[in-house]
Design an enzyme around this catalytic site. Structure first.
Site, PDB file in Angstrom:
ATOM      1  N   ARG A 154       2.074  23.893  -5.999  1.00 36.96           N
ATOM      2  CA  ARG A 154       2.535  25.197  -5.508  1.00 36.96           C
ATOM      3  C   ARG A 154       3.905  25.578  -6.061  1.00 36.96           C
ATOM      4  O   ARG A 154       4.262  26.743  -6.123  1.00 36.96           O
ATOM      5  CB  ARG A 154       2.569  25.185  -3.978  1.00 36.96           C
ATOM      6  CG  ARG A 154       1.201  25.565  -3.418  1.00 36.96           C
ATOM      7  CD  ARG A 154       1.226  25.652  -1.954  1.00 36.96           C
ATOM      8  NE  ARG A 154       1.654  24.374  -1.398  1.00 36.96           N
ATOM      9  CZ  ARG A 154       1.361  23.948  -0.191  1.00 36.96           C
ATOM     10  NH1 ARG A 154       0.671  24.702   0.622  1.00 36.96           N
ATOM     11  NH2 ARG A 154       1.772  22.777   0.240  1.00 36.96           N
ATOM     12  N   HIS A 192     -10.816   0.095   2.836  1.00 35.11           N
ATOM     13  CA  HIS A 192     -10.483  -1.044   1.974  1.00 35.11           C
ATOM     14  C   HIS A 192     -11.165  -2.338   2.408  1.00 35.11           C
ATOM     15  O   HIS A 192     -11.779  -3.034   1.617  1.00 35.11           O
ATOM     16  CB  HIS A 192      -8.973  -1.294   1.962  1.00 35.11           C
ATOM     17  CG  HIS A 192      -8.158  -0.096   1.595  1.00 35.11           C
ATOM     18  ND1 HIS A 192      -8.548   0.796   0.630  1.00 35.11           N
ATOM     19  CD2 HIS A 192      -6.958   0.354   2.048  1.00 35.11           C
ATOM     20  CE1 HIS A 192      -7.623   1.739   0.505  1.00 35.11           C
ATOM     21  NE2 HIS A 192      -6.659   1.500   1.359  1.00 35.11           N
ATOM     22  N   HIS A 252      -8.580   2.314  -3.641  1.00 37.44           N
ATOM     23  CA  HIS A 252      -7.815   1.594  -4.662  1.00 37.44           C
ATOM     24  C   HIS A 252      -8.006   0.076  -4.568  1.00 37.44           C
ATOM     25  O   HIS A 252      -7.725  -0.635  -5.510  1.00 37.44           O
ATOM     26  CB  HIS A 252      -6.336   2.007  -4.664  1.00 37.44           C
ATOM     27  CG  HIS A 252      -5.498   1.369  -3.598  1.00 37.44           C
ATOM     28  ND1 HIS A 252      -5.472   1.799  -2.302  1.00 37.44           N
ATOM     29  CD2 HIS A 252      -4.665   0.316  -3.646  1.00 37.44           C
ATOM     30  CE1 HIS A 252      -4.636   1.044  -1.606  1.00 37.44           C
ATOM     31  NE2 HIS A 252      -4.130   0.136  -2.395  1.00 37.44           N
TER      32      HIS A 252
HETATM   33  C1  BG6 Z   1      -3.121   2.420   1.776  1.00 41.41           C
HETATM   34  C2  BG6 Z   1      -2.749   2.585   3.220  1.00 41.41           C
HETATM   35  O1  BG6 Z   1      -4.405   2.931   1.536  1.00 41.41           O
HETATM   36  O2  BG6 Z   1      -3.088   1.042   1.442  1.00 41.41           O
HETATM   37  C3  BG6 Z   1      -1.373   2.010   3.468  1.00 41.41           C
HETATM   38  O3  BG6 Z   1      -2.758   3.956   3.555  1.00 41.41           O
HETATM   39  C4  BG6 Z   1      -1.302   0.579   3.008  1.00 41.41           C
HETATM   40  O4  BG6 Z   1      -1.042   2.087   4.841  1.00 41.41           O
HETATM   41  C5  BG6 Z   1      -1.813   0.454   1.581  1.00 41.41           C
HETATM   42  O5  BG6 Z   1       0.046   0.157   3.081  1.00 41.41           O
HETATM   43  C6  BG6 Z   1      -1.915  -0.990   1.168  1.00 41.41           C
HETATM   44  O6  BG6 Z   1      -2.210  -1.063  -0.202  1.00 41.41           O
HETATM   45  P1  BG6 Z   1      -1.768  -2.316  -1.063  1.00 41.41           P
HETATM   46  O7  BG6 Z   1      -2.342  -2.036  -2.424  1.00 41.41           O
HETATM   47  O8  BG6 Z   1      -0.264  -2.353  -1.042  1.00 41.41           O
HETATM   48  O9  BG6 Z   1      -2.360  -3.510  -0.418  1.00 41.41           O
END
Ligand code: BG6
Length: 508
Positions: free
Chosen positions: A47, A246, A184
């Protein structure tokens, strides 16, 4: 290395945090490795009114701050030359015509023969559907003159109903094979290596079942609190933030049946099947299956850490959980009858994500440890982060007369494989998105099965004020009540930061 076809990466939320911290550094790493297509452009969308040159400068600054994992930056100028910017409010349906025009110009100017585009939605979830609508309305979802793909960030819905509705909305505009839902954790090398460990070897699979394994543990512990994300987290909680996505994806990689091939359809079919087999927890039995907690203030190694309720953006009477432990079951032939423990929390003593596979005791044990106790059962620890590696624990004879057994470990560390750092999850997933490989992205059915598992827990918490929310001091392993989940005895592991000091002196 497979080479992706020329394309424009259209980055929504280009001046936001995710772009700066993760996406631009990941793209830079791909650039440095020569993995980006040629020609290739990164069109930032946001934006704010920003010029192409200013956006390129911002990208350079983000790199200097967050990029290269401590390595020296080089070749930055040719990389920032890839950047363009277009002002766009994703909520404004009228704004997309200008985007289509700009993209047409860029495709032409850079002589891209096919008009490929990867749309990355680093946006709040409420904007996913309007963005898909906007892109569709101006023909940018149409694949007749090039491929069009959309990467969507989590959270993918706030509950089952909104997750299903979001899938439905996106699928009205894009086909499933065009939608890449990022988790991720699936981009983490060590999570992918669970599949390699299981299916590239013959020694694990025969014992990978209820007959030889007594239980599984999946842990994601963090030392950080909610940092500056209190506003978001207070509406979410750790069950939505970490478990629904996750940890269930990690669990699926550990427990899925062997896929018929290593491709997006086959792997994701198995993921969906195993998540579908998770036994629903009910309002009646939630007490035996779930323990939740919230961190309290404490002094940890000299630092005064605030209680969750005193964090910015958090309601003073908040009942949002920052810790959850679950005793789950997978009702299928491989896992029927054995408990699967899932645990995640903020402000725990150490940052560690791992899977622990606990094997059964030998059917007849005539050896003992020096203290007279039975030797510990074999364990396989798959360490996702940090100190990425694998540890197998077994009993051996202590050198001396007699037959006293002690536990020993055989370990492997990914760092032994070479000098180059493990690629970031975003690097892997961005490249897969450009290559059109959706294997490591969550499919709509898996996301919905994940919600189906957590929804009854969320409902019970929302409707039954009697369900306890235990306080735990920051820097501890959550409420001691988690032990009650272990009906057959035992308790969660207390992992150390280093895989091999496990069980002995523990560095936190
Ligand atoms: C994110 C969460 O998806 O994953 C966060 O929203 C969390 O709260 C994070 O801290 C952890 O990711 P990683 O890769 O640091 O284990």
């Amino acid at each position: 290395m497979r080479q992706a076809q020329p394309a424009i990466l259209a980055l929504f939320g280009a001046t936001g945090d995710l772009a700066k911290r993760k996406l631009i550094p990941a793209l830079y790493d791909l650039h440095r490795k020569g993995a980006l297509p040629r020609p290739f452009l990164i069109l930032g969308l946001g934006r704010k009114p920003v010029s192409d040159a200013d956006f390129a400068a911002q990208a350079g600054a983000a790199l200097a701050r967050f990029g290269a994992g401590g390595e020296e930056l080089r070749d930055v100028e040719p990389f920032t030359r890839l950047f363009r910017y277009q002002q766009l409010d994703p909520a404004d349906s009228q704004a997309y015509a200008a985007l289509a025009e700009r993209m047409a110009t860029l495709w032409e100017e850079s002589r891209m023969e096919t008009r490929n585009a990867l749309f990355y939605l680093a946006l709040p979830p409420s904007l996913y559907a309007p963005t898909a609508d906007g892109l569709h309305a101006v023909g940018l979802a149409d694949q007749s003159d090039g491929w069009r793909r959309m990467i969507v960030e989590k959270p993918f819905g706030e509950d089952l109903a909104s997750g299903v509705a979001l899938n439905r909305n996106l699928l009205e505009r894009f086909e499933e094979r065009q939608i890449y839902r990022i988790d991720h954790y699936l981009g983490k090398e060590t999570v992918q290596n669970i599949l390699a460990l299981r299916f590239a070897n013959a020694i694990f699979e025969p014992v990978w079942n209820r007959s030889h394994i007594s239980h599984l543990e999946v842990t994601a512990a963090e030392t950080i609190g909610v940092e500056d994300r209190g506003g978001y987290f207070d509406g979410a909680g750790i069950l939505r933030d970490m478990v629904q996505n996750h940890l269930l994806q990690v669990l699926a990689t550990v427990t899925m049946e062997p896929p018929v091939a290593f491709d997006a359809a086959a792997v994701r079919n198995e993921t969906a099947k195993v998540l579908q087999s998770l036994r629903p927890i009910t309002a009646e039995n939630i007490h035996e299956h779930v323990v939740r907690g919230q961190y309290l203030s404490a002094n940890v190694r000299g630092d005064d850490l605030a209680a969750y309720r005193d964090e910015g953006g958090v309601a003073p009477e908040s009942r949002t959980e920052t810790f959850v432990a679950i005793r789950a079951h997978i009702d299928n032939w491989r896992w029927g009858g054995i408990p699967i423990y899932i645990r995640s929390g903020k402000r725990l003593p150490t940052r560690v994500t791992e899977v622990a596979v606990h094997f059964r005791q030998p059917p007849h044990q005539f050896f003992q440890r020096a203290d007279g106790a039975a030797p510990g059962a074999n364990r396989l620890i798959i360490r996702i982060q940090p100190d990425e590696g694998i540890l197998v624990e077994f009993g051996l004879k202590t050198p001396a007369a007699g037959f006293q057994i002690q536990n020993v470990g055989m370990d492997f560390h990914y760092s032994d494989l070479g000098e180059s750092p493990i690629p970031s999850a975003y690097e892997r997933l961005l490249l897969d998105g450009l290559l059109g490989d959706a294997t490591l992205f969550a499919r709509s059915d898996a996301v919905e099965w994940g919600w189906r598992f957590v929804q009854p827990i969320l409902d019970a918490w929302a409707t039954d004020p009697e369900i306890p929310l235990y306080g735990y001091p920051a820097g501890t392993w959550g409420p001691p009540e988690t032990k009650t989940l272990f009906k057959e005895g035992g308790e969660f592991r207390y992992p150390c930061r280093n895989l091999t000091t496990d069980g002995g002196y523990c560095a936190l």
